[in-house]
Design an enzyme around this catalytic site. Structure first.
Site, PDB file in Angstrom:
ATOM      1  N   LYS A  84       8.497   4.756   7.148  1.00 17.43           N
ATOM      2  CA  LYS A  84       7.528   4.831   6.049  1.00 17.43           C
ATOM      3  C   LYS A  84       7.377   3.448   5.433  1.00 17.43           C
ATOM      4  CE  LYS A  84       6.687   7.180   1.677  1.00 17.43           C
ATOM      5  NZ  LYS A  84       7.212   8.200   0.741  1.00 17.43           N
TER       6      LYS A  84
ATOM      7  N   LYS B 204       4.244   6.559   9.004  1.00 21.74           N
ATOM      8  CA  LYS B 204       3.365   6.724   7.861  1.00 21.74           C
ATOM      9  C   LYS B 204       3.136   5.389   7.175  1.00 21.74           C
ATOM     10  CE  LYS B 204       3.395   8.784   3.360  1.00 21.74           C
ATOM     11  NZ  LYS B 204       4.158   9.376   2.318  1.00 21.74           N
TER      12      LYS B 204
END
Ligand code: PBG
Ligand code: ZN
Length: 321
Positions: A191, A244
């Site tokens: 992330k 992400k």
């Protein structure tokens, strides 16, 4: 090459095809509401009260969507996110209602504290040599509590998004210890610290009161570190890895897919709102652009795609059949 691009041959040679089974719909459940409320920064998306979420999920199930990811907005926030592991908390209520009314829907819960803390950070904060910052190990215990309470409510998959070191191993041990061996962990393993989360801050009311998330999320410039983060989560027992945001990070996605676990890609709020806003102005064609973005994410190696366009896509795939 053009021989292979004729209208009849081309479909036979298509390498990547989107399917409804690839899609996960992220949803916002807000305990403070009695009726759905539009999210200004994400046109077409809403926050739903716990009382209406199951009806919406039933509708998605009817369209062929088989998994949802829940974010909660609680009534009360405090320093240590106690409302995040309340057995009657917003996500816990929503999971119970969904699993009762739509048992076939796979329910994934976001395990993080930033919607539940008054300071807006993803766990417990305290003084460090960086000044006030997210404390790693004290926050692990909080994540364990949150994940167990989600599992008790019936969550099929828990998804830690806090980027704490050791969170996957800690959650796996805690879940097993409580008898939830069958609950999967979808780790937000890679992330990045991204400007593309901007619209989400309004959607989930999770802006932070000071600092930023750059001491726990990955620098977008770092490829090796990004792949290592996913490898570590795989070693700790993650069942599904995640990259992400998705669209700016396809090189990373392709590498993480090589680790050998299923990989999810999160097309985040900013990716959604950029396409929506341009489409609203007539600057690009929405359906064409969305299907292209998701096809490319799948081509890069994603098995699953979290996208706020999930319901639209299900409709478009039906039209194409
Ligand atoms: C919080 C969280 C964020 C998103 C998912 N979980 C925001 C952040 O880390 O700042 C972003 C989702 C989106 O932008 O769609 N842990
Ligand atoms: Zn968070």
């Amino acid at each position: 090459m053009r021989r292979s691009r004729s209208r009849n041959i081309q479909p036979l040679l298509r390498q990547v095809t989107l399917s409804k089974n690839d899609l996960i719909a992220p949803l916002f459940v807000d305990e403070n509401l009695v009726a759905p409320r539009p999210i200004d920064s994400m046109p077409g998306q809403f926050r739903y009260p716990p009382g209406t979420i199951a009806a919406l999920v039933a509708e998605l199930y009817g369209k062929g969507i088989r998994a949802v990811l829940l974010f909660g907005i609680p009534k009360t926030k405090d320093e240590d996110a106690r409302s995040a592991w309340d057995p009657d908390g917003v996500v816990q209520q929503a999971v119970r209602r969904i699993k009762t009314e739509v048992p076939g829907m796979v329910v994934i819960t976001d395990v993080c504290a930033c919607e539940y803390t008054d300071h807006g950070h993803c766990g417990i904060i305290g003084r460090t040599r960086e000044g006030m910052d997210l404390l790693n190990d004290p926050s692990l215990e909080l994540m364990d509590r949150i994940a167990i309470s989600h599992a008790r409510s019936g969550a099929d998959i828990v998804a830690p998004s806090c980027m704490l070191d050791g969170v996957v191993g800690s959650l796996r041990a805690a879940l097993d210890n409580e008898g939830f061996e069958e609950v999967l962990i979808m780790a937000y393993s890679t992330k990045f610290s991204s400007g593309l989360y901007g619209p989400f801050r309004e959607a989930a009311d999770s802006g932070f009161a000071f600092g930023d998330r750059t001491t726990y999320q990955i620098n977008p410039a770092n490829r090796r570190e990004a792949v290592l983060e996913s490898q570590l989560d795989a070693d700790e027992g993650a069942d599904i890895l995640m990259v992400k945001p998705a669209g700016f990070y396809l090189d990373i996605l392709a590498e993480v897919a090589g680790i050998g676990l299923p990989v999810a890609a999160f097309q985040v709020s900013g990716e959604y709102s950029m396409i929506r806003a341009a489409a609203e102005r007539g600057w690009l064609k929405e359906k064409e652009t969305v299907l292209e973005s998701l096809t490319c994410i799948k081509r890069a190696g994603a098995d699953l795609i979290l996208t706020y366009f999930a319901a639209d896509v299900a409709g478009w795939l039906d039209e194409q059949e």
